[in-house]
Motif scaffolding. Structure first.
Motif, PDB file in Angstrom:
ATOM      1  N   THR A 287       0.840  -1.205   0.000  1.00 27.23           N
ATOM      2  CA  THR A 287       0.000   0.000   0.000  1.00 27.23           C
ATOM      3  C   THR A 287       0.870   1.248   0.000  1.00 27.23           C
ATOM      4  N   LEU A 310      -4.506  -8.356  -4.882  1.00 25.77           N
ATOM      5  CA  LEU A 310      -5.110  -7.215  -5.566  1.00 25.77           C
ATOM      6  C   LEU A 310      -6.421  -6.807  -4.899  1.00 25.77           C
ATOM      7  N   GLU A 311      -7.235  -7.791  -4.513  1.00 20.30           N
ATOM      8  CA  GLU A 311      -8.506  -7.469  -3.851  1.00 20.30           C
ATOM      9  C   GLU A 311      -8.272  -6.792  -2.513  1.00 20.30           C
ATOM     10  N   ARG A 314      -7.143  -3.235  -3.190  1.00 23.19           N
ATOM     11  CA  ARG A 314      -8.274  -2.387  -3.583  1.00 23.19           C
ATOM     12  C   ARG A 314      -9.090  -1.991  -2.349  1.00 23.19           C
ATOM     13  N   GLU A 316      -7.921  -1.384   0.424  1.00 22.94           N
ATOM     14  CA  GLU A 316      -7.160  -0.323   1.097  1.00 22.94           C
ATOM     15  C   GLU A 316      -7.280   1.005   0.358  1.00 22.94           C
ATOM     16  N   LEU A 318      -6.427   1.510  -3.054  1.00 25.43           N
ATOM     17  CA  LEU A 318      -5.530   1.730  -4.173  1.00 25.43           C
ATOM     18  C   LEU A 318      -6.301   1.746  -5.489  1.00 25.43           C
ATOM     19  N   THR A 319      -5.916   2.613  -6.370  1.00 22.39           N
ATOM     20  CA  THR A 319      -6.573   2.760  -7.663  1.00 22.39           C
ATOM     21  C   THR A 319      -6.018   1.749  -8.663  1.00 22.39           C
ATOM     22  N   ASP A 320      -6.719   1.572  -9.769  1.00 24.75           N
ATOM     23  CA  ASP A 320      -6.241   0.676 -10.821  1.00 24.75           C
ATOM     24  C   ASP A 320      -4.889   1.155 -11.363  1.00 24.75           C
ATOM     25  N   GLU A 322      -2.533   2.730  -9.700  1.00 21.86           N
ATOM     26  CA  GLU A 322      -1.505   2.367  -8.718  1.00 21.86           C
ATOM     27  C   GLU A 322      -1.224   0.871  -8.760  1.00 21.86           C
ATOM     28  N   LEU A 323      -2.272   0.072  -8.877  1.00 23.12           N
ATOM     29  CA  LEU A 323      -2.095  -1.374  -8.909  1.00 23.12           C
ATOM     30  C   LEU A 323      -1.367  -1.835 -10.167  1.00 23.12           C
TER      31      LEU A 323
END
Length: 371
Positions: A287, A310-311, A314, A316, A318-320, A322-323
């Protein structure tokens, strides 16, 4: 460069004469970049190299000559009939190589450079390539400059240029007598010799943050150090995080990973490798890492673990975008099975990311190998 400097220091300590050769300029498909080095002892021992082998034999003889006559020479290898090596570099590129005997003054500064590189301190080595003091060095670090290129005005000019490059890895050759020189160096050298060309070689080790002190982290720390990274290993588990397991690491830290990340400087040259493979460590760490400026963020885990991760990330917030920065599963597809092979696959991805490579087999590409 470190292995070359270590050899020079060893030979000088044993009173063995030696010479140093460095690539100072390239054009076209040269096999090694500016700054690549080779050292030769009077005993015939060689460390390093300045080509894929095509000109190393000739440079070896030039080093032996420099040991014998004490002269510094700048040679150009381009494959023409007039070049010292008639058959030329097989890659078709052009390289200029500076060959110089290592005297007492050079030994002092090169020894200091060796110490700074081992401490992963940012430093610039400036070397005169032409002129009356060809081969002379100035070493500039955060605490100031040492050495001289033989002219006070030139030294001040080079110190300013070197300061601008401090902390930025790479090497460049500058013509200090070029038109428009703000310091008037051309005029100051009129009547003596032209203002020299000077190589500015900046050393700045990028940081590799390895989170996870298991077998994978142990192997990656060795490879990372070999690639020139300042390696830091962090793990919250003291039973695993024993410094003797990581002799090549600059620092071994026992702390929760995300807490340690909050305390260290991170920039676009920083690589973060998350090898803990445990959500309680990985999620708070990733994160923070994916919201920071690190150039590379990778995490170990299977595709199932990656999907779960990833889930959780998300959740937490985090945006797409950022991921999308997360490289997971970490590494290139080499079919790795052992910890050592896995470390190699991670290192390969680090090199590809750092140098802009595709990671594809060279045999299937038509692009230039060396740029």
């Amino acid at each position: 460069m470190e292995s070359v400097l270590e050899a020079v220091r060893r030979w000088r300590r044993d009173d063995t004469p030696c010479a140093l050769a460095r690539i100072v300029h390239t054009r076209g498909s040269a096999p090694l970049p500016v700054g690549a080095a080779m050292a030769v002892a009077a005993s015939g021992e060689i460390v390093g190299g300045v080509s894929g082998g095509c000109v190393d034999g000739t440079v070896y003889e030039l080093c032996r000559q420099a040991i014998d006559d004490g002269r510094t020479v700048l040679e150009r290898f381009d494959g023409s009939d007039a070049s010292p090596l008639s058959q030329g570099p097989t890659c078709g590129g052009t390289s200029e190589v500076l060959v110089q005997p290592v005297d007492d003054a050079g030994d002092t500064l090169l020894g200091r450079l060796d110490e700074m590189l081992r401490g992963r301190e940012p430093v610039v080595l400036a070397t005169a390539l032409t002129g009356d003091h060809a081969g002379a060095h100035v070493l500039l670090g955060a605490d100031g400059a040492e050495g001289s290129l033989g002219d006070d005005l030139l030294d001040r000019h080079i110190a300013r240029l070197a300061t601008e490059r401090l902390g930025r890895a790479g090497a460049v050759t500058v013509d200090t007598g070029a038109p428009g020189d703000p310091d008037g160096l051309t005029a100051s050298h009129r009547g003596r010799s032209h203002a020299p060309r000077v190589l500015l070689h900046s050393f700045a080790a990028p940081t590799l943050l390895i989170f996870g002190a298991g077998a994978f982290g142990e192997s990656l720390s060795r490879v990372g150090a070999m690639l020139g990274y300042r390696v830091v290993v962090c793990d919250a588990r003291p039973a695993l995080n024993r410094p003797e397991r990581f002799p090549d690491a600059h620092e071994v830290v026992t702390r929760w990973p995300h807490e340690h990340l909050d305390t260290v400087p991170v920039d676009e040259t920083t690589a973060i490798c998350v090898l803990t493979h445990d959500h309680k460590f990985d999620i708070p760490l990733l994160t923070a890492a994916l919201r920071g400026p690190a150039g590379y963020v990778g995490a170990m885990g299977s595709r199932r673990v990656h999907a779960e991760r990833l889930e959780l990330l998300r959740a937490e917030g985090l945006t797409d975008r950022e991921l999308a920065r997360l490289r997971s599963p970490i590494g290139l597809d080499l079919g790795a099975r052992t910890a050592e092979e896995t470390a190699l696959s991670i290192a390969a991805e680090l090199v590809a990311h750092r140098r802009g490579g595709s990671g594809a087999p060279l045999a299937g590409l038509e692009a230039a190998i060396h740029t």
